[in-house]
Design a protein around this motif. Structure first.
Motif, PDB file in Angstrom:
ATOM      1  N   CYS A 151       0.857  -1.196   0.000  1.00  0.00           N
ATOM      2  CA  CYS A 151       0.000   0.000   0.000  1.00  0.00           C
ATOM      3  C   CYS A 151       0.890   1.242   0.000  1.00  0.00           C
ATOM      4  N   CYS A 154       2.889   1.780  -3.453  1.00  0.00           N
ATOM      5  CA  CYS A 154       2.089   2.239  -4.589  1.00  0.00           C
ATOM      6  C   CYS A 154       1.508   3.640  -4.334  1.00  0.00           C
ATOM      7  N   HIS A 155       0.974   3.860  -3.135  1.00  0.00           N
ATOM      8  CA  HIS A 155       0.374   5.174  -2.855  1.00  0.00           C
ATOM      9  C   HIS A 155       1.429   6.283  -2.798  1.00  0.00           C
TER      10      HIS A 155
HETATM   11  C1  HEC Z   1      -0.573  -1.069  -7.288  1.00  0.00           C
HETATM   12  C2  HEC Z   1      -0.967   0.157  -6.637  1.00  0.00           C
HETATM   13  C3  HEC Z   1      -1.793   0.101  -5.364  1.00  0.00           C
HETATM   14  C4  HEC Z   1      -1.630  -0.680  -4.268  1.00  0.00           C
HETATM   15  C5  HEC Z   1      -0.607  -1.784  -4.033  1.00  0.00           C
HETATM   16  C6  HEC Z   1      -2.636  -0.269  -3.313  1.00  0.00           C
HETATM   17  N1  HEC Z   1      -3.375   0.756  -3.827  1.00  0.00           N
HETATM   18 FE1  HEC Z   1      -4.868   1.744  -2.863  1.00  0.00          FE
HETATM   19  N2  HEC Z   1      -5.338   2.650  -4.605  1.00  0.00           N
HETATM   20  C7  HEC Z   1      -4.659   2.538  -5.791  1.00  0.00           C
HETATM   21  C8  HEC Z   1      -5.407   3.208  -6.830  1.00  0.00           C
HETATM   22  C9  HEC Z   1      -4.993   3.336  -8.293  1.00  0.00           C
HETATM   23  C10 HEC Z   1      -6.569   3.727  -6.210  1.00  0.00           C
HETATM   24  C11 HEC Z   1      -7.727   4.477  -6.862  1.00  0.00           C
HETATM   25  C12 HEC Z   1      -8.920   3.545  -6.993  1.00  0.00           C
HETATM   26  C13 HEC Z   1      -8.755   2.590  -8.135  1.00  0.00           C
HETATM   27  O1  HEC Z   1      -8.317   2.993  -9.215  1.00  0.00           O
HETATM   28  O2  HEC Z   1      -9.070   1.396  -7.936  1.00  0.00           O
HETATM   29  C14 HEC Z   1      -6.461   3.384  -4.814  1.00  0.00           C
HETATM   30  C15 HEC Z   1      -7.372   3.807  -3.859  1.00  0.00           C
HETATM   31  C16 HEC Z   1      -7.256   3.552  -2.513  1.00  0.00           C
HETATM   32  C17 HEC Z   1      -8.058   4.164  -1.491  1.00  0.00           C
HETATM   33  C18 HEC Z   1      -9.052   5.292  -1.707  1.00  0.00           C
HETATM   34  C19 HEC Z   1      -8.288   6.638  -1.629  1.00  0.00           C
HETATM   35  C20 HEC Z   1      -7.429   6.875  -2.856  1.00  0.00           C
HETATM   36  O3  HEC Z   1      -6.186   6.800  -2.745  1.00  0.00           O
HETATM   37  O4  HEC Z   1      -7.987   7.133  -3.936  1.00  0.00           O
HETATM   38  C21 HEC Z   1      -7.703   3.580  -0.320  1.00  0.00           C
HETATM   39  C22 HEC Z   1      -8.276   3.882   1.041  1.00  0.00           C
HETATM   40  C23 HEC Z   1      -6.675   2.614  -0.611  1.00  0.00           C
HETATM   41  N3  HEC Z   1      -6.404   2.627  -1.971  1.00  0.00           N
HETATM   42  C24 HEC Z   1      -6.048   1.830   0.329  1.00  0.00           C
HETATM   43  C25 HEC Z   1      -5.102   0.875   0.010  1.00  0.00           C
HETATM   44  C26 HEC Z   1      -4.619  -0.125   0.925  1.00  0.00           C
HETATM   45  C27 HEC Z   1      -5.059  -0.278   2.371  1.00  0.00           C
HETATM   46  C28 HEC Z   1      -3.722  -0.878   0.245  1.00  0.00           C
HETATM   47  C29 HEC Z   1      -2.929  -2.073   0.729  1.00  0.00           C
HETATM   48  C30 HEC Z   1      -3.665  -3.150   1.346  1.00  0.00           C
HETATM   49  C31 HEC Z   1      -3.641  -0.339  -1.095  1.00  0.00           C
HETATM   50  N4  HEC Z   1      -4.490   0.710  -1.212  1.00  0.00           N
HETATM   51  C32 HEC Z   1      -2.793  -0.840  -2.067  1.00  0.00           C
HETATM   52  C33 HEC Z   1      -3.462   1.916  -5.965  1.00  0.00           C
HETATM   53  C34 HEC Z   1      -2.920   1.003  -5.084  1.00  0.00           C
END
Ligand code: HEC
Length: 233
Positions: A151, A154-155
């Motif tokens: 998380c 990537c974020h």
């Molecule tokens: C490979 C990249 C990636 C990973 C790994 C990832 N995310 Fe995200 N996350 C995103 C994307 C892109 C979005 C926007 C929604 C979408 O496109 O599905 C998002 C959206 C979110 C959001 C909504 C807020 C926002 O950033 O738009 C949350 C809360 C979130 N993720 C939590 C998590 C958590 C907790 C994990 C780990 C368990 C995680 N993400 C792992 C890419 C990632």
């Protein structure tokens, strides 16, 4: 035939050895890193700070995502959306919940939460500001099989937008307010109360049908404002 089998076996053994080797390499690196600064922890080790957000749906569902057989809903607080729209930092105590469905079945809740001082235990190039992350199953139990380190990695790409991917959606979401501006149409919502079931007839021509002076003034005001609103749109 035997020769071929031998060759294949040798190849498999060789590949396995290489894989083990590279594993060792990465272990070595992480050992070196942690011996460099033992006070710092792996991003994600603070996941238990983030509890299941019981009242996530009392917040604002500000955007949805559909990708193949996955459907997602994103919730956060009205305060967080207002802050983003005012160009302010997302406030401490903000929770953002990503509700994930697969094949129309609830699959996971991915949650990020920001609090003053959080993230300080992580190396500065790995922390996501003051955000921590956690993942939950459909019944709200911690999904320990989800790698929280991912998380963070990537974020981190969204650093410019306070680590939020759907930042622009927060910025552009039209918050419903009670003043009748922006989102709410004059028909359904008007200076704070519904005008849907009101019927006002011939007030202009025969004001005497309304006895109560105060009510009369109020209705005329409403009609006047209504008139101006209509003129504007
Ligand atoms: C490979 C990249 C990636 C990973 C790994 C990832 N995310 Fe995200 N996350 C995103 C994307 C892109 C979005 C926007 C929604 C979408 O496109 O599905 C998002 C959206 C979110 C959001 C909504 C807020 C926002 O950033 O738009 C949350 C809360 C979130 N993720 C939590 C998590 C958590 C907790 C994990 C780990 C368990 C995680 N993400 C792992 C890419 C990632």
């Amino acid at each position: 035939m035997k020769k071929l089998l031998f060759l294949v076996l040798t190849l498999v053994v060789a590949l396995t050895l290489t894989a083990c080797n590279s594993n060792n390499d990465t272990n070595d690196i992480s050992q070196q890193e942690s011996s460099r600064d033992t006070s710092k922890q792996e991003p994600g080790s603070g996941r238990d700070l983030v509890k299941f957000p019981e009242d996530y749906d009392e917040g604002v569902l500000f955007t949805t995502v559909t990708r193949g057989d996955t459907y997602e809903e994103v919730y956060t607080s009205q305060e967080a959306i207002e802050a983003v729209q005012d160009g302010q930092p997302i406030p401490s105590d903000t929770v953002i919940t990503l509700k994930i469905f697969k094949d129309e079945e609830l699959y996971r809740y991915f949650v990020m939460e920001k609090r003053d001082g959080w993230g300080a235990q992580y190396p500065s190039d790995m922390r996501n500001g003051e955000w921590e992350y956690n993942a939950f199953t459909a019944d709200g139990a911690v999904a320990y099989e989800e790698d929280i380190g991912r998380c963070f990695t990537c974020h981190a790409n969204q650093e410019r937008d306070d680590y939020v991917n759907k930042f622009d959606e927060m910025k552009n979401y039209e918050l419903k307010d009670l003043t009748g501006s922006k989102n709410s149409s004059a028909e359904s919502r008007f200076i704070g109360f519904s005008t849907k079931n009101w019927e006002v007839k011939e007030v202009g021509d025969h004001p005497e049908v309304i006895e109560d002076k105060e009510k009369e003034g109020m209705i005329q005001n409403v009609l006047l404002t209504f008139y101006f609103h209509q003129g504007k749109s």
